[in-house]
Motif scaffolding. Structure first.
Motif, PDB file in Angstrom:
ATOM      1  N   VAL A 135       0.586  -1.080  -0.007  1.00 10.61           N
ATOM      2  CA  VAL A 135      -0.067   0.093   0.035  1.00 10.61           C
ATOM      3  C   VAL A 135       0.829   1.308  -0.141  1.00 10.61           C
ATOM      4  O   VAL A 135       0.670   2.154  -0.758  1.00 10.61           O
ATOM      5  CB  VAL A 135      -0.821   0.244   1.053  1.00 10.61           C
ATOM      6  N   ILE A 136       1.892   1.318   0.901  1.00  6.59           N
ATOM      7  CA  ILE A 136       2.770   2.585   0.746  1.00  6.59           C
ATOM      8  C   ILE A 136       3.488   2.665  -0.297  1.00  6.59           C
ATOM      9  O   ILE A 136       3.320   3.958  -1.016  1.00  6.59           O
ATOM     10  CB  ILE A 136       3.872   2.052   2.006  1.00  6.59           C
ATOM     11  N   MET A 137       3.847   1.766  -1.049  1.00  5.90           N
ATOM     12  CA  MET A 137       4.813   1.701  -2.404  1.00  5.90           C
ATOM     13  C   MET A 137       3.727   2.098  -3.591  1.00  5.90           C
ATOM     14  O   MET A 137       3.832   2.886  -4.542  1.00  5.90           O
ATOM     15  CB  MET A 137       5.275   0.418  -2.705  1.00  5.90           C
ATOM     16  N   ASP A 138       2.445   1.740  -3.661  1.00  7.41           N
ATOM     17  CA  ASP A 138       1.282   1.979  -4.412  1.00  7.41           C
ATOM     18  C   ASP A 138       1.022   3.373  -4.270  1.00  7.41           C
ATOM     19  O   ASP A 138       0.978   4.229  -5.600  1.00  7.41           O
ATOM     20  CB  ASP A 138       0.269   1.106  -4.050  1.00  7.41           C
ATOM     21  N   PHE A 139       0.913   3.876  -3.288  1.00  2.00           N
ATOM     22  CA  PHE A 139       0.663   5.479  -3.278  1.00  2.00           C
ATOM     23  C   PHE A 139       1.711   6.270  -3.362  1.00  2.00           C
ATOM     24  O   PHE A 139       1.757   7.374  -4.244  1.00  2.00           O
ATOM     25  CB  PHE A 139      -0.034   5.712  -1.774  1.00  2.00           C
ATOM     26  N   ALA A 140       2.884   5.811  -2.876  1.00  2.00           N
ATOM     27  CA  ALA A 140       4.166   6.547  -2.836  1.00  2.00           C
ATOM     28  C   ALA A 140       4.817   6.637  -4.482  1.00  2.00           C
ATOM     29  O   ALA A 140       5.095   8.024  -4.908  1.00  2.00           O
ATOM     30  CB  ALA A 140       5.253   5.879  -2.120  1.00  2.00           C
ATOM     31  N   CYS A 141       4.545   5.892  -5.200  1.00  2.00           N
ATOM     32  CA  CYS A 141       4.991   5.784  -6.529  1.00  2.00           C
ATOM     33  C   CYS A 141       4.025   5.998  -7.533  1.00  2.00           C
ATOM     34  O   CYS A 141       4.445   6.413  -8.871  1.00  2.00           O
ATOM     35  CB  CYS A 141       5.645   4.102  -6.852  1.00  2.00           C
ATOM     36  N   ASN A 142       2.784   6.123  -7.216  1.00  4.03           N
ATOM     37  CA  ASN A 142       1.717   6.603  -8.222  1.00  4.03           C
ATOM     38  C   ASN A 142       1.083   7.950  -7.726  1.00  4.03           C
ATOM     39  O   ASN A 142       0.081   8.403  -8.437  1.00  4.03           O
ATOM     40  CB  ASN A 142       0.835   5.410  -8.234  1.00  4.03           C
ATOM     41  N   THR A 143       1.639   8.449  -7.055  1.00  9.12           N
ATOM     42  CA  THR A 143       1.270  10.055  -6.691  1.00  9.12           C
ATOM     43  C   THR A 143       2.152  10.820  -6.792  1.00  9.12           C
ATOM     44  O   THR A 143       3.449  10.635  -6.660  1.00  9.12           O
ATOM     45  CB  THR A 143       0.943  10.122  -5.051  1.00  9.12           C
ATOM     46  N   PRO A 144       2.012  11.941  -7.686  1.00  7.67           N
ATOM     47  CA  PRO A 144       3.098  12.920  -8.218  1.00  7.67           C
ATOM     48  C   PRO A 144       3.749  13.383  -6.977  1.00  7.67           C
ATOM     49  O   PRO A 144       3.589  13.714  -6.130  1.00  7.67           O
ATOM     50  CB  PRO A 144       2.293  13.996  -8.770  1.00  7.67           C
TER      51      PRO A 144
ATOM     52  N   GLY B 103      -7.341  14.623  -0.653  1.00  7.81           N
ATOM     53  CA  GLY B 103      -8.032  13.517  -0.676  1.00  7.81           C
ATOM     54  C   GLY B 103      -7.282  12.058  -0.698  1.00  7.81           C
ATOM     55  O   GLY B 103      -7.908  10.916  -0.588  1.00  7.81           O
ATOM     56  N   THR B 104      -5.920  12.101  -1.151  1.00  5.43           N
ATOM     57  CA  THR B 104      -5.084  10.956  -1.339  1.00  5.43           C
ATOM     58  C   THR B 104      -4.933  10.617  -0.012  1.00  5.43           C
ATOM     59  O   THR B 104      -4.832   9.246   0.181  1.00  5.43           O
ATOM     60  CB  THR B 104      -3.731  11.538  -1.948  1.00  5.43           C
ATOM     61  N   MET B 105      -4.682  11.103   1.191  1.00  2.00           N
ATOM     62  CA  MET B 105      -4.467  10.679   2.593  1.00  2.00           C
ATOM     63  C   MET B 105      -5.527   9.948   3.161  1.00  2.00           C
ATOM     64  O   MET B 105      -5.310   8.951   3.531  1.00  2.00           O
ATOM     65  CB  MET B 105      -3.986  11.829   3.423  1.00  2.00           C
ATOM     66  N   ALA B 106      -6.855  10.405   2.624  1.00  2.00           N
ATOM     67  CA  ALA B 106      -8.114   9.654   2.899  1.00  2.00           C
ATOM     68  C   ALA B 106      -8.069   8.290   2.180  1.00  2.00           C
ATOM     69  O   ALA B 106      -8.233   7.430   2.941  1.00  2.00           O
ATOM     70  CB  ALA B 106      -9.376  10.627   2.697  1.00  2.00           C
ATOM     71  N   ARG B 107      -7.912   8.234   1.035  1.00  2.55           N
ATOM     72  CA  ARG B 107      -7.793   6.919   0.416  1.00  2.55           C
ATOM     73  C   ARG B 107      -6.577   5.939   0.965  1.00  2.55           C
ATOM     74  O   ARG B 107      -6.957   4.783   1.105  1.00  2.55           O
ATOM     75  CB  ARG B 107      -7.760   7.202  -1.106  1.00  2.55           C
ATOM     76  N   PHE B 108      -5.533   6.594   1.150  1.00  2.00           N
ATOM     77  CA  PHE B 108      -4.476   6.221   1.876  1.00  2.00           C
ATOM     78  C   PHE B 108      -4.936   5.214   3.366  1.00  2.00           C
ATOM     79  O   PHE B 108      -4.732   4.262   3.509  1.00  2.00           O
ATOM     80  CB  PHE B 108      -3.287   6.943   2.144  1.00  2.00           C
ATOM     81  N   ARG B 109      -5.447   5.988   3.884  1.00  2.00           N
ATOM     82  CA  ARG B 109      -5.995   5.504   5.484  1.00  2.00           C
ATOM     83  C   ARG B 109      -7.064   4.486   5.019  1.00  2.00           C
ATOM     84  O   ARG B 109      -7.150   3.464   5.945  1.00  2.00           O
ATOM     85  CB  ARG B 109      -6.581   6.667   6.173  1.00  2.00           C
ATOM     86  N   ASN B 110      -7.739   4.771   4.026  1.00  2.00           N
ATOM     87  CA  ASN B 110      -8.824   3.556   3.934  1.00  2.00           C
ATOM     88  C   ASN B 110      -8.143   2.310   3.409  1.00  2.00           C
ATOM     89  O   ASN B 110      -8.587   1.057   3.875  1.00  2.00           O
ATOM     90  CB  ASN B 110      -9.861   4.000   2.737  1.00  2.00           C
ATOM     91  N   ALA B 111      -7.115   2.411   2.453  1.00  2.00           N
ATOM     92  CA  ALA B 111      -6.526   1.409   2.084  1.00  2.00           C
ATOM     93  C   ALA B 111      -5.734   0.661   3.047  1.00  2.00           C
ATOM     94  O   ALA B 111      -5.486  -0.983   3.215  1.00  2.00           O
ATOM     95  CB  ALA B 111      -5.490   1.615   1.048  1.00  2.00           C
ATOM     96  N   LEU B 112      -5.205   1.253   4.285  1.00  2.00           N
ATOM     97  CA  LEU B 112      -4.542   0.604   5.264  1.00  2.00           C
ATOM     98  C   LEU B 112      -5.173   0.109   6.457  1.00  2.00           C
ATOM     99  O   LEU B 112      -4.995  -0.934   6.967  1.00  2.00           O
ATOM    100  CB  LEU B 112      -3.783   1.962   6.142  1.00  2.00           C
TER     101      LEU B 112
END
Length: 335
Positions: free
Chosen positions: A227-236, A243-252
């Protein structure tokens, strides 16, 4: 590793038992191999959003964009555990704990048949991983190495830093450890070795995580890092979009719920603290939410008072006794 058109990838031993089943000196064991290739059948069940992290090749095997490697540190290995495994490249002596088992380069992928096959390797190596067979203590760590195809280590480090607050929150008790004490702000171009996370020749190494004690724990760490790599590498790069951090928290959340035995209050506390640690990593400023782990816990263990004082937010006065009390309150809140 072999491939079958009908069954996909099969993770097997390398028939190198003489080198891979004995304990060697630190850094002198058999080399690891890259096991990040698979067939299309292995990724057929991936969600569409996870397929962006797959490298497709019509002329060759498909590959994982992300890879991971684990170091499993133990005080000793079970007498029947020393043999060659599809999972591990070698066994080594370790100066801080005693011994460690180092995995091959593994694919880091979303939920799929491919991930299940990686987990089967974990289960096959349970006599090495589980404390029931091969015990560990608090001196042992659980380092993890991450890489992204086509991305150098400095860029990956900068990207991962934006989503590492959750790692600090889960493994907060290790922030006072000698082997993680430097560069806690994850600043670039730091040459120190004993840090929570650092770039290396291939990607980044998280040194902060605690020892691996079970197969289940190792599976949850795999999922957390994906999950960390998915968000880290696909977020500019740059400021994280709204809204990205909210989606990140939901994935975690489902991962944390499994890690903490479905205790929703504890998961909420962990995620809230992760937000405060992320602010620390982003701004470099220490607040009452993080000071108990970054300052008071370190000072109580090492008697080095005032280490973070230059980073206190305005109005945060230094008082050692009060910092100790704050650390104790934070411990009680997270128990």
């Amino acid at each position: 590793m072999t491939n079958s058109r009908n069954n996909g990838v099969t993770f097997e031993t390398l028939n190198d038992d003489d080198r891979r089943s004995r304990i060697c000196s630190y850094g002198y064991g058999a080399p690891y191999v890259n096991r990040s290739k698979a067939k299309s059948i292995d990724i057929a069940g991936l969600k569409n959003e996870d397929k962006r992290n797959i490298i497709t090749n019509p002329l060759d095997d498909d590959g994982s964009r992300f890879t991971i490697g684990f170091e499993v540190e133990k005080n000793r290995f079970h007498r029947n555990a020393l043999k060659e495994y599809p999972l591990f490249a070698r066994f080594e002596k370790d100066g801080s704990c005693g011994y460690e088992a180092i995995t091959h380069i593994l694919p880091l992928v979303g939920r799929s048949m491919w991930r299940t096959k990686v987990y089967n390797m974990f289960v096959e190596a349970r006599q090495v991983i589980e404390d029931e067979f091969s015990p560990s203590n608090s001196l042992c760590g659980g380092h993890m190495h991450l890489a992204c195809a086509g991305m150098d280590s400095d860029e990956l480090f900068e990207r991962v830093r934006r989503f590492s607050g959750i790692v600090y929150s889960i493994y907060r008790k290790r922030l006072g450890n000698f082997y993680c004490k430097k560069n806690q702000k994850m600043e670039k171009f730091c040459s120190e070795k004993y840090v929570p996370c650092r770039p290396n020749a291939y990607g980044v190494e998280f040194r902060l995580p605690s020892r691996v004690q079970s197969v289940k724990q190792m599976m949850r760490r795999y999922e957390l890092m994906y999950v960390i790599m998915d968000f880290a590498c696909n977020t500019p790069l740059g400021r994280v979009p709204a809204g990205t951090m909210a989606r990140f928290r939901n994935a975690l959340k489902p991962i944390l719920m499994s890690m903490y035995e479905r205790d929703s209050d504890k998961v909420k506390n962990i995620m809230d603290l992760a937000g405060h640690f992320q602010k620390y990593l982003t701004t470099g400023k220490v607040t009452w939410h993080t000071i108990g782990w970054l300052e008071a816990r370190w000072s109580s263990v090492n008697r080095e008072v005032g280490r973070c004082e230059p980073d206190y937010v305005r109005g945060l006065e230094f008082n050692f006794d009060y910092l100790e009390w704050m650390a104790e309150q934070e411990v009680l809140r997270l128990l």
